[in-house]
Write a protein that holds these residues in place. Sequence first.
Motif, PDB file in Angstrom:
ATOM      1  N   GLU A 163       0.813  -1.217   0.000  1.00  0.00           N
ATOM      2  CA  GLU A 163       0.000   0.000   0.000  1.00  0.00           C
ATOM      3  C   GLU A 163       0.845   1.264   0.000  1.00  0.00           C
ATOM      4  O   GLU A 163       0.332   2.363  -0.242  1.00  0.00           O
ATOM      5  CB  GLU A 163      -0.932   0.009   1.213  1.00  0.00           C
ATOM      6  N   LEU A 164       2.145   1.147   0.289  1.00  0.00           N
ATOM      7  CA  LEU A 164       3.017   2.309   0.321  1.00  0.00           C
ATOM      8  C   LEU A 164       3.464   2.699  -1.084  1.00  0.00           C
ATOM      9  O   LEU A 164       3.717   1.831  -1.922  1.00  0.00           O
ATOM     10  CB  LEU A 164       4.262   2.027   1.166  1.00  0.00           C
ATOM     11  N   PRO A 165       3.622   3.999  -1.369  1.00  0.00           N
ATOM     12  CA  PRO A 165       4.231   4.410  -2.635  1.00  0.00           C
ATOM     13  C   PRO A 165       5.726   4.114  -2.580  1.00  0.00           C
ATOM     14  O   PRO A 165       6.433   4.627  -1.701  1.00  0.00           O
ATOM     15  CB  PRO A 165       3.953   5.912  -2.687  1.00  0.00           C
ATOM     16  N   ALA A 166       6.209   3.257  -3.467  1.00  0.00           N
ATOM     17  CA  ALA A 166       7.578   2.766  -3.319  1.00  0.00           C
ATOM     18  C   ALA A 166       8.270   2.586  -4.660  1.00  0.00           C
ATOM     19  O   ALA A 166       7.642   2.313  -5.688  1.00  0.00           O
ATOM     20  CB  ALA A 166       7.580   1.435  -2.559  1.00  0.00           C
ATOM     21  N   THR A 167       9.585   2.739  -4.610  1.00  0.00           N
ATOM     22  CA  THR A 167      10.461   2.435  -5.743  1.00  0.00           C
ATOM     23  C   THR A 167      11.493   1.427  -5.266  1.00  0.00           C
ATOM     24  O   THR A 167      12.060   1.589  -4.169  1.00  0.00           O
ATOM     25  CB  THR A 167      11.167   3.696  -6.262  1.00  0.00           C
ATOM     26  N   TYR A 168      11.727   0.399  -6.067  1.00  0.00           N
ATOM     27  CA  TYR A 168      12.762  -0.581  -5.742  1.00  0.00           C
ATOM     28  C   TYR A 168      13.880  -0.479  -6.771  1.00  0.00           C
ATOM     29  O   TYR A 168      13.632  -0.584  -7.972  1.00  0.00           O
ATOM     30  CB  TYR A 168      12.218  -2.013  -5.709  1.00  0.00           C
ATOM     31  N   VAL A 169      15.107  -0.281  -6.296  1.00  0.00           N
ATOM     32  CA  VAL A 169      16.281  -0.162  -7.164  1.00  0.00           C
ATOM     33  C   VAL A 169      17.052  -1.476  -7.102  1.00  0.00           C
ATOM     34  O   VAL A 169      17.594  -1.840  -6.057  1.00  0.00           O
ATOM     35  CB  VAL A 169      17.191   0.996  -6.718  1.00  0.00           C
ATOM     36  N   LYS A 170      17.110  -2.190  -8.221  1.00  0.00           N
ATOM     37  CA  LYS A 170      17.851  -3.460  -8.282  1.00  0.00           C
ATOM     38  C   LYS A 170      19.203  -3.221  -8.928  1.00  0.00           C
ATOM     39  O   LYS A 170      19.289  -2.726 -10.055  1.00  0.00           O
ATOM     40  CB  LYS A 170      17.074  -4.500  -9.104  1.00  0.00           C
ATOM     41  N   CYS A 171      20.271  -3.554  -8.221  1.00  0.00           N
ATOM     42  CA  CYS A 171      21.632  -3.416  -8.731  1.00  0.00           C
ATOM     43  C   CYS A 171      22.055  -4.732  -9.371  1.00  0.00           C
ATOM     44  O   CYS A 171      22.150  -5.765  -8.701  1.00  0.00           O
ATOM     45  CB  CYS A 171      22.578  -3.016  -7.602  1.00  0.00           C
ATOM     46  N   LEU A 172      22.303  -4.684 -10.675  1.00  0.00           N
ATOM     47  CA  LEU A 172      22.391  -5.917 -11.459  1.00  0.00           C
ATOM     48  C   LEU A 172      23.650  -6.739 -11.202  1.00  0.00           C
ATOM     49  O   LEU A 172      23.633  -7.953 -11.412  1.00  0.00           O
ATOM     50  CB  LEU A 172      22.280  -5.578 -12.944  1.00  0.00           C
ATOM     51  N   LEU A 173      24.746  -6.115 -10.763  1.00  0.00           N
ATOM     52  CA  LEU A 173      25.942  -6.902 -10.468  1.00  0.00           C
ATOM     53  C   LEU A 173      25.764  -7.761  -9.225  1.00  0.00           C
ATOM     54  O   LEU A 173      26.556  -8.659  -8.963  1.00  0.00           O
ATOM     55  CB  LEU A 173      27.164  -5.989 -10.285  1.00  0.00           C
TER      56      LEU A 173
END
Length: 232
Positions: free
Chosen positions: A173-183
Amino acid sequence: MTDFVLVAGAWLGAWAWDEVAGELRAAGHGVHALTLSGLAERQGQEAGQRTHVQDIVTEVERRGLRDVVLVGHSYSGVPVGQAAERIGDRLRRVVFVDASVPVDGESFLSGWPSDDVRRSIEEHDGFWPPLTAGEYAGQGLSEAQIAALVAGGTPHPGATLAEPAVLERPLAELPATYVKCLLDGDEPMPPVAVLLKSERWEGVTMDTGHWPMLSRPGELAQVLMRASAGRV
Protein backbone atom coordinates in the motif's frame (compact mmCIF):
# COMPACT_ATOMS: atom_id res chain seq x y z
CA MET A 1 12.07 20.65 -2.21
CA THR A 2 12.04 17.10 -0.94
CA ASP A 3 13.56 15.92 2.34
CA PHE A 4 15.53 12.74 1.77
CA VAL A 5 16.32 10.55 4.78
CA LEU A 6 19.14 8.18 3.80
CA VAL A 7 19.89 5.00 5.75
CA ALA A 8 22.79 2.73 4.79
CA GLY A 9 22.93 -1.03 5.17
CA ALA A 10 24.79 -3.36 7.52
CA TRP A 11 28.10 -2.16 9.01
CA LEU A 12 27.79 1.36 7.60
CA GLY A 13 26.97 4.82 8.90
CA ALA A 14 25.78 8.12 7.47
CA TRP A 15 29.22 8.70 5.93
CA ALA A 16 28.45 6.19 3.15
CA TRP A 17 25.98 8.69 1.63
CA ASP A 18 28.36 11.66 1.45
CA GLU A 19 28.60 11.86 -2.35
CA VAL A 20 24.91 11.15 -2.95
CA ALA A 21 23.98 13.73 -0.31
CA GLY A 22 26.13 16.33 -2.02
CA GLU A 23 24.37 15.72 -5.34
CA LEU A 24 20.92 16.00 -3.76
CA ARG A 25 21.78 19.18 -1.86
CA ALA A 26 23.20 20.75 -5.02
CA ALA A 27 19.80 20.15 -6.62
CA GLY A 28 18.11 22.05 -3.78
CA HIS A 29 16.84 19.17 -1.65
CA GLY A 30 17.05 18.62 2.07
CA VAL A 31 19.21 15.63 3.02
CA HIS A 32 19.43 13.81 6.34
CA ALA A 33 21.82 10.86 6.33
CA LEU A 34 21.26 8.75 9.42
CA THR A 35 23.55 6.43 11.36
CA LEU A 36 21.55 3.73 13.12
CA SER A 37 22.15 2.85 16.78
CA GLY A 38 25.16 0.60 17.41
CA LEU A 39 26.97 1.48 14.17
CA ALA A 40 29.80 3.81 13.11
CA GLU A 41 29.93 6.81 15.47
CA ARG A 42 27.05 5.29 17.48
CA GLN A 43 28.95 2.12 18.39
CA GLY A 44 28.30 0.95 21.93
CA GLN A 45 24.60 1.84 21.88
CA GLU A 46 22.37 -1.18 22.38
CA ALA A 47 20.21 -1.90 19.36
CA GLY A 48 17.51 -4.28 18.21
CA GLN A 49 15.25 -4.18 15.16
CA ARG A 50 12.69 -1.96 16.92
CA THR A 51 15.49 0.41 17.97
CA HIS A 52 16.42 0.96 14.34
CA VAL A 53 12.81 1.55 13.33
CA GLN A 54 12.50 4.13 16.11
CA ASP A 55 15.81 5.78 15.09
CA ILE A 56 14.27 6.57 11.71
CA VAL A 57 10.88 7.69 13.00
CA THR A 58 12.56 9.90 15.60
CA GLU A 59 14.77 11.54 12.97
CA VAL A 60 11.72 12.49 10.89
CA GLU A 61 9.68 13.73 13.84
CA ARG A 62 12.53 15.53 15.62
CA ARG A 63 13.34 17.56 12.54
CA GLY A 64 9.69 18.19 11.73
CA LEU A 65 10.14 16.78 8.24
CA ARG A 66 7.32 16.52 5.74
CA ASP A 67 7.23 15.43 2.11
CA VAL A 68 9.80 12.81 3.08
CA VAL A 69 11.48 10.26 0.84
CA LEU A 70 12.85 7.46 3.05
CA VAL A 71 15.74 5.60 1.43
CA GLY A 72 16.88 2.22 2.76
CA HIS A 73 19.90 0.33 1.43
CA SER A 74 20.42 -3.42 1.89
CA TYR A 75 19.67 -4.43 5.53
CA SER A 76 18.15 -1.05 6.34
CA GLY A 77 15.24 -1.69 3.99
CA VAL A 78 13.77 -3.74 6.84
CA PRO A 79 13.59 -0.92 9.42
CA VAL A 80 12.96 1.73 6.74
CA GLY A 81 9.92 -0.15 5.44
CA GLN A 82 8.47 -0.33 8.94
CA ALA A 83 9.25 3.32 9.66
CA ALA A 84 7.59 4.37 6.40
CA GLU A 85 4.29 3.05 7.73
CA ARG A 86 4.71 4.85 11.02
CA ILE A 87 5.36 8.38 9.75
CA GLY A 88 1.93 8.59 8.12
CA ASP A 89 1.24 11.56 5.87
CA ARG A 90 4.80 12.82 6.26
CA LEU A 91 5.84 10.19 3.69
CA ARG A 92 6.09 11.03 0.01
CA ARG A 93 7.79 7.82 -1.06
CA VAL A 94 10.02 5.03 0.19
CA VAL A 95 12.95 3.85 -1.92
CA PHE A 96 14.61 0.48 -1.38
CA VAL A 97 18.16 0.39 -2.79
CA ASP A 98 19.08 -3.26 -3.50
CA ALA A 99 17.45 -3.86 -0.14
CA SER A 100 15.68 -6.43 1.91
CA VAL A 101 12.07 -5.55 2.65
CA PRO A 102 10.21 -6.22 5.90
CA VAL A 103 7.91 -9.22 6.02
CA ASP A 104 5.57 -9.29 9.00
CA GLY A 105 6.80 -11.76 11.60
CA GLU A 106 10.08 -12.46 9.79
CA SER A 107 13.57 -11.13 10.35
CA PHE A 108 16.31 -9.93 8.02
CA LEU A 109 17.86 -13.40 8.31
CA SER A 110 14.64 -15.19 7.30
CA GLY A 111 14.08 -16.45 3.79
CA TRP A 112 17.67 -16.92 2.64
CA PRO A 113 20.54 -19.27 3.58
CA SER A 114 21.77 -17.42 6.66
CA ASP A 115 23.27 -20.20 8.78
CA ASP A 116 26.80 -18.86 8.22
CA VAL A 117 25.72 -15.39 9.32
CA ARG A 118 24.02 -16.72 12.46
CA ARG A 119 27.13 -18.75 13.31
CA SER A 120 29.36 -15.73 12.75
CA ILE A 121 27.21 -13.63 15.07
CA GLU A 122 27.49 -16.30 17.79
CA GLU A 123 31.26 -16.45 17.34
CA HIS A 124 31.66 -12.66 17.56
CA ASP A 125 29.78 -11.93 20.79
CA GLY A 126 26.50 -11.04 19.15
CA PHE A 127 27.86 -8.95 16.26
CA TRP A 128 28.13 -9.56 12.52
CA PRO A 129 31.70 -8.64 11.53
CA PRO A 130 32.23 -6.35 8.53
CA LEU A 131 33.25 -7.70 5.15
CA THR A 132 36.88 -7.98 4.15
CA ALA A 133 38.26 -6.29 1.03
CA GLY A 134 38.07 -9.48 -1.02
CA GLU A 135 34.36 -9.86 -0.30
CA TYR A 136 33.63 -6.59 -2.09
CA ALA A 137 35.06 -7.87 -5.38
CA GLY A 138 32.88 -7.90 -8.49
CA GLN A 139 30.61 -5.09 -7.31
CA GLY A 140 31.84 -2.27 -9.53
CA LEU A 141 33.92 -0.64 -6.78
CA SER A 142 37.35 0.92 -7.17
CA GLU A 143 40.20 0.00 -4.84
CA ALA A 144 39.75 3.33 -3.06
CA GLN A 145 36.02 2.71 -2.59
CA ILE A 146 36.65 -0.77 -1.22
CA ALA A 147 39.25 0.66 1.15
CA ALA A 148 36.70 3.22 2.38
CA LEU A 149 34.12 0.49 3.03
CA VAL A 150 36.65 -1.63 4.92
CA ALA A 151 37.91 1.32 6.96
CA GLY A 152 34.42 2.62 7.73
CA GLY A 153 32.70 -0.69 8.42
CA THR A 154 31.85 -1.53 12.03
CA PRO A 155 30.44 -4.71 13.59
CA HIS A 156 26.66 -4.90 13.13
CA PRO A 157 24.45 -5.66 16.17
CA GLY A 158 23.14 -9.18 15.64
CA ALA A 159 19.83 -8.57 17.43
CA THR A 160 18.75 -6.18 14.67
CA LEU A 161 19.12 -8.98 12.15
CA ALA A 162 17.28 -11.67 14.10
CA GLU A 163 14.27 -9.80 15.52
CA PRO A 164 11.06 -10.06 13.46
CA ALA A 165 9.53 -7.15 11.59
CA VAL A 166 6.12 -5.84 12.63
CA LEU A 167 3.96 -4.36 9.86
CA GLU A 168 0.81 -2.41 10.64
CA ARG A 169 -0.59 -2.73 7.10
CA PRO A 170 0.45 -4.35 3.80
CA LEU A 171 3.70 -2.93 2.44
CA ALA A 172 2.17 -2.95 -1.04
CA GLU A 173 0.00 0.00 0.00
CA LEU A 174 3.02 2.31 0.32
CA PRO A 175 4.23 4.41 -2.64
CA ALA A 176 7.58 2.77 -3.32
CA THR A 177 10.46 2.44 -5.74
CA TYR A 178 12.76 -0.58 -5.74
CA VAL A 179 16.28 -0.16 -7.16
CA LYS A 180 17.85 -3.46 -8.28
CA CYS A 181 21.63 -3.42 -8.73
CA LEU A 182 22.39 -5.92 -11.46
CA LEU A 183 25.94 -6.90 -10.47
CA ASP A 184 24.39 -8.27 -7.28
CA GLY A 185 22.00 -10.50 -9.26
CA ASP A 186 19.43 -9.98 -11.99
CA GLU A 187 16.33 -10.90 -10.03
CA PRO A 188 14.90 -9.35 -6.87
CA MET A 189 14.17 -11.52 -3.85
CA PRO A 190 10.76 -13.26 -3.89
CA PRO A 191 9.05 -10.86 -1.44
CA VAL A 192 10.20 -7.94 -3.58
CA ALA A 193 9.02 -9.60 -6.80
CA VAL A 194 5.55 -9.91 -5.28
CA LEU A 195 5.50 -6.28 -4.14
CA LEU A 196 6.57 -5.04 -7.58
CA LYS A 197 3.24 -6.33 -8.90
CA SER A 198 1.48 -3.71 -6.80
CA GLU A 199 0.15 -0.61 -8.56
CA ARG A 200 1.97 1.58 -6.03
CA TRP A 201 5.40 0.02 -6.54
CA GLU A 202 7.83 0.78 -9.35
CA GLY A 203 11.11 -0.91 -10.25
CA VAL A 204 14.33 0.47 -11.70
CA THR A 205 17.68 -1.17 -12.40
CA MET A 206 21.25 0.09 -12.11
CA ASP A 207 24.17 -1.56 -13.89
CA THR A 208 26.38 -1.58 -10.84
CA GLY A 209 26.92 -3.50 -7.61
CA HIS A 210 25.38 -3.62 -4.17
CA TRP A 211 26.89 -0.33 -2.92
CA PRO A 212 25.79 2.19 -5.59
CA MET A 213 26.14 5.13 -3.20
CA LEU A 214 29.88 4.62 -3.62
CA SER A 215 30.16 3.04 -7.08
CA ARG A 216 27.61 5.31 -8.88
CA PRO A 217 26.67 8.18 -6.54
CA GLY A 218 25.64 10.62 -9.27
CA GLU A 219 23.47 8.07 -11.02
CA LEU A 220 21.88 6.98 -7.75
CA ALA A 221 21.11 10.59 -6.84
CA GLN A 222 19.31 10.99 -10.18
CA VAL A 223 17.34 7.81 -9.55
CA LEU A 224 16.30 9.10 -6.12
CA MET A 225 15.20 12.45 -7.52
CA ARG A 226 13.16 10.81 -10.27
CA ALA A 227 11.60 8.47 -7.71
CA SER A 228 10.65 11.43 -5.51
CA ALA A 229 8.79 12.88 -8.48
CA GLY A 230 7.09 9.56 -9.20
CA ARG A 231 9.19 8.99 -12.33
CA VAL A 232 11.60 6.09 -12.75
